[in-house]
Design a protein around this motif. Sequence first.
Motif, PDB file in Angstrom:
ATOM      1  N   GLU A 134      20.473 118.984 -68.119  1.00 14.05           N
ATOM      2  CA  GLU A 134      21.401 119.884 -68.382  1.00 14.05           C
ATOM      3  C   GLU A 134      21.897 121.027 -67.067  1.00 14.05           C
ATOM      4  O   GLU A 134      22.030 121.995 -67.411  1.00 14.05           O
ATOM      5  CB  GLU A 134      21.716 120.526 -69.764  1.00 14.05           C
ATOM      6  CG  GLU A 134      21.765 119.540 -70.807  1.00 14.05           C
ATOM      7  CD  GLU A 134      21.890 120.013 -72.048  1.00 14.05           C
ATOM      8  OE1 GLU A 134      21.906 121.284 -72.388  1.00 14.05           O
ATOM      9  OE2 GLU A 134      22.052 119.270 -72.976  1.00 14.05           O
ATOM     10  N   SER A 158      20.129 105.538 -66.533  1.00 12.04           N
ATOM     11  CA  SER A 158      21.045 104.637 -67.360  1.00 12.04           C
ATOM     12  C   SER A 158      20.782 103.263 -66.624  1.00 12.04           C
ATOM     13  O   SER A 158      20.636 103.257 -65.279  1.00 12.04           O
ATOM     14  CB  SER A 158      22.408 105.143 -67.509  1.00 12.04           C
ATOM     15  OG  SER A 158      23.180 104.995 -66.068  1.00 12.04           O
ATOM     16  N   ALA A 173      21.703 113.341 -59.788  1.00 11.97           N
ATOM     17  CA  ALA A 173      22.660 113.144 -61.095  1.00 11.97           C
ATOM     18  C   ALA A 173      21.778 112.929 -62.571  1.00 11.97           C
ATOM     19  O   ALA A 173      22.171 113.439 -63.485  1.00 11.97           O
ATOM     20  CB  ALA A 173      23.743 112.174 -60.865  1.00 11.97           C
ATOM     21  N   SER A 174      20.974 111.874 -62.382  1.00 13.55           N
ATOM     22  CA  SER A 174      20.237 111.569 -63.321  1.00 13.55           C
ATOM     23  C   SER A 174      19.271 112.964 -64.093  1.00 13.55           C
ATOM     24  O   SER A 174      19.278 113.277 -65.223  1.00 13.55           O
ATOM     25  CB  SER A 174      19.257 110.560 -63.044  1.00 13.55           C
ATOM     26  OG  SER A 174      19.817 109.247 -62.940  1.00 13.55           O
ATOM     27  N   GLU A 223      21.603 115.529 -65.559  1.00 13.64           N
ATOM     28  CA  GLU A 223      22.187 115.026 -66.864  1.00 13.64           C
ATOM     29  C   GLU A 223      21.195 115.224 -67.911  1.00 13.64           C
ATOM     30  O   GLU A 223      21.485 115.580 -69.292  1.00 13.64           O
ATOM     31  CB  GLU A 223      22.477 113.605 -66.994  1.00 13.64           C
ATOM     32  CG  GLU A 223      22.935 113.011 -68.301  1.00 13.64           C
ATOM     33  CD  GLU A 223      23.577 111.655 -68.120  1.00 13.64           C
ATOM     34  OE1 GLU A 223      23.542 111.133 -69.213  1.00 13.64           O
ATOM     35  OE2 GLU A 223      23.466 110.944 -67.049  1.00 13.64           O
ATOM     36  N   THR A 270      23.610 122.406 -64.270  1.00 15.63           N
ATOM     37  CA  THR A 270      25.160 122.319 -63.731  1.00 15.63           C
ATOM     38  C   THR A 270      25.245 122.599 -62.176  1.00 15.63           C
ATOM     39  O   THR A 270      24.714 123.586 -61.733  1.00 15.63           O
ATOM     40  CB  THR A 270      26.186 123.599 -64.264  1.00 15.63           C
ATOM     41  OG1 THR A 270      25.914 123.243 -65.909  1.00 15.63           O
ATOM     42  CG2 THR A 270      27.566 123.341 -64.086  1.00 15.63           C
ATOM     43  N   ASN A 307      22.066 109.683 -56.991  1.00 15.09           N
ATOM     44  CA  ASN A 307      21.865 109.134 -58.283  1.00 15.09           C
ATOM     45  C   ASN A 307      20.959 109.669 -59.043  1.00 15.09           C
ATOM     46  O   ASN A 307      20.673 109.956 -59.939  1.00 15.09           O
ATOM     47  CB  ASN A 307      21.878 107.671 -58.415  1.00 15.09           C
ATOM     48  CG  ASN A 307      23.064 106.821 -58.416  1.00 15.09           C
ATOM     49  OD1 ASN A 307      23.761 107.073 -59.413  1.00 15.09           O
ATOM     50  ND2 ASN A 307      23.604 106.378 -57.283  1.00 15.09           N
TER      51      ASN A 307
END
Length: 300
Positions: free
Chosen positions: A186, A136, A179-180, A183, A188, A176
Amino acid sequence: MEKQKILKVNFSHFPQDERVAQIPGKMFLIDNFDEKKGVCDEERMTFPVQISMGITFICTSGTSEISINLQKHKVSAGMVACIAPNSFFMFCDNESDDFECACIALDPKILPVNFDVKSGIETAMIIKEHPILKPSLKVFSEMLSAYKSIKETLFRTNFPFREEVAKAYVEIIRWNIMASIMEIKEITPEPKTSSRKEELFMRFLAAVQQYYTKERNVTFYADKLCISPKYLSSVVHEVSGKYATQWITDYVILECKAMLKTEGDSVKNVCNRLNFPNQSFFAKYFKQHTGMTPREYKSL
């Protein structure tokens, strides 16, 4: 005439002077954001090399084409490329005049493994298959800001804690990236603990990366880890979804392909350097796992 070999790039191949921000042997930063673009251009790897460190590219402008493990990828503004240690890498010819990027080369041992092993394995496997990320705008901006902070910190040569501060900013980039990926795929995150099996798998991969050019037998790696071959294969499959033989083969075939594509490397030379008993055996092994002979692949 000596045959050309694939260059194994480590930190000694990078400049060691005041032009670049670095912690010698641990961290190296370079970009072409200012007018001194020659510094970045000097270090461009325009032929296949195998890197010993992890490399992250943060592209801020234009487009470029890079090859990671013999697969071409397009990188453009707002994208991040993650190249794992021991990967084969090169810059291709296609690059726009306005291409700008930042590059961080990092010794993987410089940071602690402070995330759960299972998520870390999943993340590493996803990066291997999909090394180009489009985070993002907020995440990208934070990563770029962290890069600039690392660079500024490393140029503070009289600052006694510059390595510690630089590591903290690198952690921002790393989290980051994770996390990207989580996301997008998906994934967990789980509690920051690791089982014995997950730790065993990581030790197995480390051994494979060290010995795969000489040893292709699971028994060799099981002996190194003081366990039975059957148990090793079972654990590796449970943790990663692939058997131990598959991991070994993947490393060997990738090395074969990279060597065959290197100008001047003959099939015979590749066979000898990767310790196959003879060219006939090597040809059968290569065709079994790629669907073509070494000569067919080399001529592509």
